[in-house]
Design an enzyme around this catalytic site. Structure first.
Site, PDB file in Angstrom:
ATOM      1  CE  LYS A 163      -2.441  -3.461  14.327  1.00 41.48           C
ATOM      2  NZ  LYS A 163      -1.034  -3.844  14.494  1.00 41.48           N
ATOM      3  CE  LYS A 262       5.204  -2.560  12.216  1.00 44.93           C
ATOM      4  NZ  LYS A 262       4.449  -3.141  13.345  1.00 44.93           N
TER       5      LYS A 262
HETATM    6 MG    MG Z   1       2.327  -6.175  13.828  1.00 46.39          MG
END
Ligand code: MG
Length: 370
Positions: A163, A262
């Protein structure tokens, strides 16, 4: 299928170790689990919505509301509805893809169970080994990040997703690349940058990343395309593609060379399969992205990750990396280091343990609420 019961349950699981993204630090994670019953069988899914409206506008509370008040009653009122027809049934309900995706996914699991076959085969995949990637959050120090990545590499994870955000990007990524030169790395920005950062982001090219994931916010496809044209590193899209149509538009503009699928974000398994198939035709590799899924969601994602164009490591790691108890049995574990494989079914093959803390539950039936 004639659905005669829809159940909703909010359950909380404790994380094996805290996780921080650019919005908050998590110690526990509460998920919405949905169940649908028909013809004596039960299908289950874990809603991908989070507790907060940062990654997406939906939350477990908005998903609960939309399912309880609209999607659930509409499904119960329909005489014959399955995973291929439910989206048509709900077409008057605007948006709320994660709520719809949860119920649609439960219908896929139910259909696979009634057919007596694994969910992966119902979707067009197969019972095959799937490579697994890990995600490392934003840590207080680079040393803690390196320790976290070392754990993932030692355990066998085949890539790591770091991240990043302004102020936490080139330095930590460079250190990880230097310490683990063989480990493929994706830098995932969760849309933390804007057009003013194009120049800065192109400097990531020298770090040999597998991909830069989701640099810009959702409605900035032209800027993303410009960045992709200026970068050698593949841009991977996540939050920016909510449907097959948006994926087609991104591909047309040349805005990405990789897609993170997703299920919740795109409104379920059916749309995920269509995006997968389109990307396969365009030569765009895909993988399944996770959201610290509990056991039910993890086994569902693994089924999707067996489709043929899911050639990159997916976020379907062993559940003990994430949770002490993820609420499902069996626990998803490495079949060999870095690889997992789906159960032979039926459906996902996983069942809830009933051991997680239930925050709230509700049952809807054809006869009325309980
Ligand atoms: Mg992502």
């Amino acid at each position: 299928m004639n659905v005669d019961r829809v159940a909703l349950r909010l359950v909380t699981a404790r994380l094996a170790r805290p996780f921080e993204n650019r919005w908050q630090r998590y110690h526990t994670w509460t998920k919405l689990i949905v169940e649908v019953d028909a013809e004596g069988g039960t299908g289950r899914a874990e809603c991908t919505a989070m507790e907060t409206p940062f990654y997406n506008y939906e939350t477990i509370v908005t998903a609960w509301y939309v399912i309880e008040e609209y999607l659930g009653p509409m499904l119960l009122a329909a005489d014959d509805c399955g995973p291929h027809s439910c989206m048509r049934l709900w077409r008057e309900v605007n948006g709320h893809e994660e709520a719809k995706g949860a119920l649609e996914t439960a219908l896929w699991d139910l259909q696979a169970r009634l057919h007596g076959r694994p969910l992966c085969e119902e979707l067009g995949g197969s019972v095959r080994p799937v490579p697994v990637g890990a995600t490392a959050g934003i840590e207080p120090t680079i040393d803690e990040l390196l320790e976290n990545v070392a754990n993932a590499a030692r355990t066998g994870y085949q890539r790591v997703r770091l991240k990043i955000q302004p102020g936490w990007d080139t330095d930590p990524v460079r250190e990880v690349r230097a310490a683990f030169p063989e480990l493929p790395v994706i830098a995932d920005a969760n849309a933390a940058y804007d057009e003013s950062h194009v120049e800065h982001l192109t400097t990531l090219d020298e770090l040999g990343l597998l991909a830069l994931e989701q640099p810009f916010p959702r409605h900035s496809l032209p800027a993303t395309a410009e960045l992709q044209h200026r970068m050698e590193t593949a841009v991977c899209l996540d939050e920016q593609v909510h449907s097959l149509r948006e994926t087609q538009e991104a591909a047309r503009l040349g805005a990405c060379r990789m897609v993170n699928i997703k299920t919740g974000r795109v409104g379920g398994l059916g749309e995920s399969v269509r995006i997968h198939d389109f990307c396969a035709g365009e030569g765009i590799p895909t993988f399944v992205g996770g959201k610290w899924d509990q056991g039910i969601g993890r086994w569902t994602n693994l089924a999707l990750a067996t489709l043929p164009n899911m050639t990159l490591a997916s976020d379907v790691g062993p559940s003990d990396t994430y949770y002490d108890d993820d609420g499902a049995w069996p626990r998803l574990a490495f079949h060999e280091p870095g690889w997992v494989r789906p159960l032979p079914g039926p459906g996902t093959g996983a069942e809830p343990t009933g051991t997680l803390k239930v925050e709230r539950e509700k049952e809807l039936t054809k006869g009325g609420d309980h």
